[in-house]
Design a protein around this motif. Structure first.
Motif, mmCIF file in Angstrom:
data_model
loop_
_atom_site.group_PDB
_atom_site.id
_atom_site.type_symbol
_atom_site.label_atom_id
_atom_site.label_comp_id
_atom_site.label_asym_id
_atom_site.label_seq_id
_atom_site.Cartn_x
_atom_site.Cartn_y
_atom_site.Cartn_z
ATOM 1 N N ILE A 44 0.831 -1.199 0.000
ATOM 2 C CA ILE A 44 0.000 0.000 0.000
ATOM 3 C C ILE A 44 0.868 1.253 0.000
ATOM 4 O O ILE A 44 1.871 1.315 0.711
ATOM 5 N N PHE A 45 0.484 2.220 -0.832
ATOM 6 C CA PHE A 45 1.135 3.531 -0.891
ATOM 7 C C PHE A 45 0.180 4.580 -0.340
ATOM 8 O O PHE A 45 -1.039 4.488 -0.533
ATOM 9 N N GLY A 46 0.720 5.602 0.302
ATOM 10 C CA GLY A 46 -0.071 6.748 0.722
ATOM 11 C C GLY A 46 0.071 7.861 -0.305
ATOM 12 O O GLY A 46 1.181 8.235 -0.682
ATOM 13 N N GLN A 47 -1.067 8.386 -0.756
ATOM 14 C CA GLN A 47 -1.067 9.434 -1.779
ATOM 15 C C GLN A 47 -1.100 10.803 -1.091
ATOM 16 O O GLN A 47 -2.114 11.208 -0.538
ATOM 17 N N VAL A 48 0.030 11.494 -1.115
ATOM 18 C CA VAL A 48 0.185 12.779 -0.428
ATOM 19 C C VAL A 48 0.187 13.895 -1.463
ATOM 20 O O VAL A 48 1.074 13.953 -2.321
ATOM 21 N N GLU A 49 -0.823 14.760 -1.365
ATOM 22 C CA GLU A 49 -0.949 15.821 -2.349
ATOM 23 C C GLU A 49 -1.544 17.061 -1.688
ATOM 24 O O GLU A 49 -2.121 16.980 -0.600
ATOM 25 N N PHE A 50 -1.417 18.204 -2.347
ATOM 26 C CA PHE A 50 -2.105 19.406 -1.885
ATOM 27 C C PHE A 50 -2.284 20.361 -3.054
ATOM 28 O O PHE A 50 -1.544 20.311 -4.039
ATOM 29 N N ILE A 51 -3.307 21.207 -2.924
ATOM 30 C CA ILE A 51 -3.638 22.185 -3.968
ATOM 31 C C ILE A 51 -3.097 23.566 -3.624
ATOM 32 O O ILE A 51 -2.551 24.271 -4.464
ATOM 33 N N LYS A 52 -3.254 23.952 -2.352
ATOM 34 C CA LYS A 52 -2.895 25.305 -1.935
ATOM 35 C C LYS A 52 -1.814 25.269 -0.860
ATOM 36 O O LYS A 52 -1.857 24.441 0.033
ATOM 37 N N TYR A 53 -0.872 26.189 -0.968
ATOM 38 C CA TYR A 53 0.089 26.383 0.114
ATOM 39 C C TYR A 53 -0.259 27.677 0.826
ATOM 40 O O TYR A 53 -0.363 28.740 0.202
ATOM 41 N N ASN A 54 -0.462 27.585 2.125
ATOM 42 C CA ASN A 54 -0.831 28.742 2.930
ATOM 43 C C ASN A 54 0.307 29.121 3.873
ATOM 44 O O ASN A 54 0.925 28.248 4.485
ATOM 45 N N ARG A 55 0.560 30.429 3.956
ATOM 46 C CA ARG A 55 1.585 30.933 4.863
ATOM 47 C C ARG A 55 0.888 31.779 5.932
ATOM 48 O O ARG A 55 0.677 32.973 5.762
ATOM 49 N N GLY A 56 0.492 31.115 7.020
ATOM 50 C CA GLY A 56 -0.220 31.831 8.059
ATOM 51 C C GLY A 56 -1.553 32.349 7.550
ATOM 52 O O GLY A 56 -2.374 31.602 7.034
ATOM 53 N N ILE A 57 -1.737 33.669 7.633
ATOM 54 C CA ILE A 57 -2.995 34.254 7.173
ATOM 55 C C ILE A 57 -2.998 34.476 5.662
ATOM 56 O O ILE A 57 -4.031 34.833 5.082
#
Length: 330
Positions: free
Chosen positions: A93-106
């Motif tokens: 099994i593999f874990g699929q790690v992804e994201f759309i937005k990078y947020n820097r604090g506020i």
């Protein structure tokens, strides 16, 4: 004659078949028993490898309501149980790690060109921490999406990336953040690192197939263990009314000849005979499926015993549009 149910190897991993199940959305986050039951039915069906649904590393990401957060107090318990279930059927099994937005604090949704070097290091360290969690829970690998429309795919895409530092410009520079990340993971963790890459981008002046091939060769050089071929909004291109399979197969066969690591292709497969034909008329060895496993978790049992050759999946894309891990029709 090769078949999809051949026992084979993906790098150092032993697979019970050539079929990789790829997950996407998780709509049963509050019902762990339902998740465990789904994974048991998939693992027992004859699948070769399971890739999880999206695991989100950021609490304010775009798809946070439709993916399991890695900072959830139940995440480690859930992930360890999934590894135990899949391994009981000798399925990695593999874990699929992804994201759309990078947020820097506020500051929400920082564009690629506005990332500081500190931001880049933060993203790299956050993904490494996610990989450490997966390894601790017993996962065999991590899949990074440098494809579809996720953040890392934008970072390597000249349509979005007009940086003028070491992380912008040519393919090597635009890939640098991902390459550095993979090098650290391979040097410090015992995980298979699979990377999902777009064959090309539809936008004018976007990531084209020549750049994609170059990017994949760079991934191999820094230690990536396998590559999965995809494209932006891929499910929308593979329906009963529309198929972009030919161009995807053409790209994949070129990529296989260009690298010495396993290459996985997805693209709306739902017929056993067609898949076996591709195995025996091309150099393709591994195929990924998403929607058929949503429609019927254990459909491969019927394919394996010969009672059917076609998935019940209607390719309606409702699971994709509504972001469900369960089927609307069945």
């Amino acid at each position: 004659m090769k078949t999809i149910f051949d026992k084979c190897k993906l790098g150092n991993l032993k697979l019970n078949s050539r079929i990789i199940r790829t997950g996407l959305w998780e709509s049963q986050q509050n019902d762990l028993d339902a998740i465990y039951d789904r994974y048991e039915r998939i693992a027992s069906s004859g699948v070769g490898l399971i890739t999880s649904e999206l695991y989100s590393i950021y609490p304010k990401d775009k798809f946070i309501e439709h993916s399991y957060r890695m900072d959830n107090l139940n995440f480690m318990t859930m992930a360890r149980k999934l590894a135990e279930i899949t391994h009981s059927y000798d399925v990695p099994i593999f874990g699929q790690v992804e994201f759309i937005k990078y947020n820097r604090g506020i500051d929400l949704d920082i564009p690629v060109n506005d990332l500081t070097i500190k931001d880049i290091r933060k993203i790299q360290s956050d993904i490494i921490e996610a990989a450490q969690k997966l390894q601790y829970c017993g996962f065999d690998g991590i899949q990074l999406s440098v494809g579809n429309n996720f953040f890392l795919s934008k970072f390597i895409n000249p349509y979005y990336n007009q940086r003028e530092d070491d992380y912008g410009g040519n393919v090597l520079n635009r890939m640098r953040m991902v390459l550095e990340l993979i090098k650290v993971m391979k040097d410090n963790l015992d995980l298979h690192v699979s990377v999902k890459v777009n064959s090309f981008d539809e936008r004018k002046d976007g990531f084209d197939s020549a750049e994609s091939l170059e990017a994949c060769r760079l991934l191999e050089k820094v230690g990536a263990d396998s590559i999965q071929v995809t494209r932006p909004l891929s499910p929308l291109y593979f329906t009963k009314k529309l198929s972009a399979e030919d161009e995807l197969i053409d790209y994949t066969t070129k990529l296989i000849d260009s690298v010495d690591i396993p290459v996985i292709v997805g693209g709306g497969f739902n017929n056993k005979d067609h898949m076996n034909e591709l195995l025996n008329t091309t150099n393709i060895e591994y195929m990924s499926m998403y929607r058929p496993f949503v429609c019927e978790n254990d459909f491969l049992k019927n394919w394996k015993n010969g009672s059917s050759t076609q998935s019940r999946c209607l390719m309606c894309n409702n699971c994709y549009r509504t972001k469900k891990s369960t089927c609307y029709h069945f």
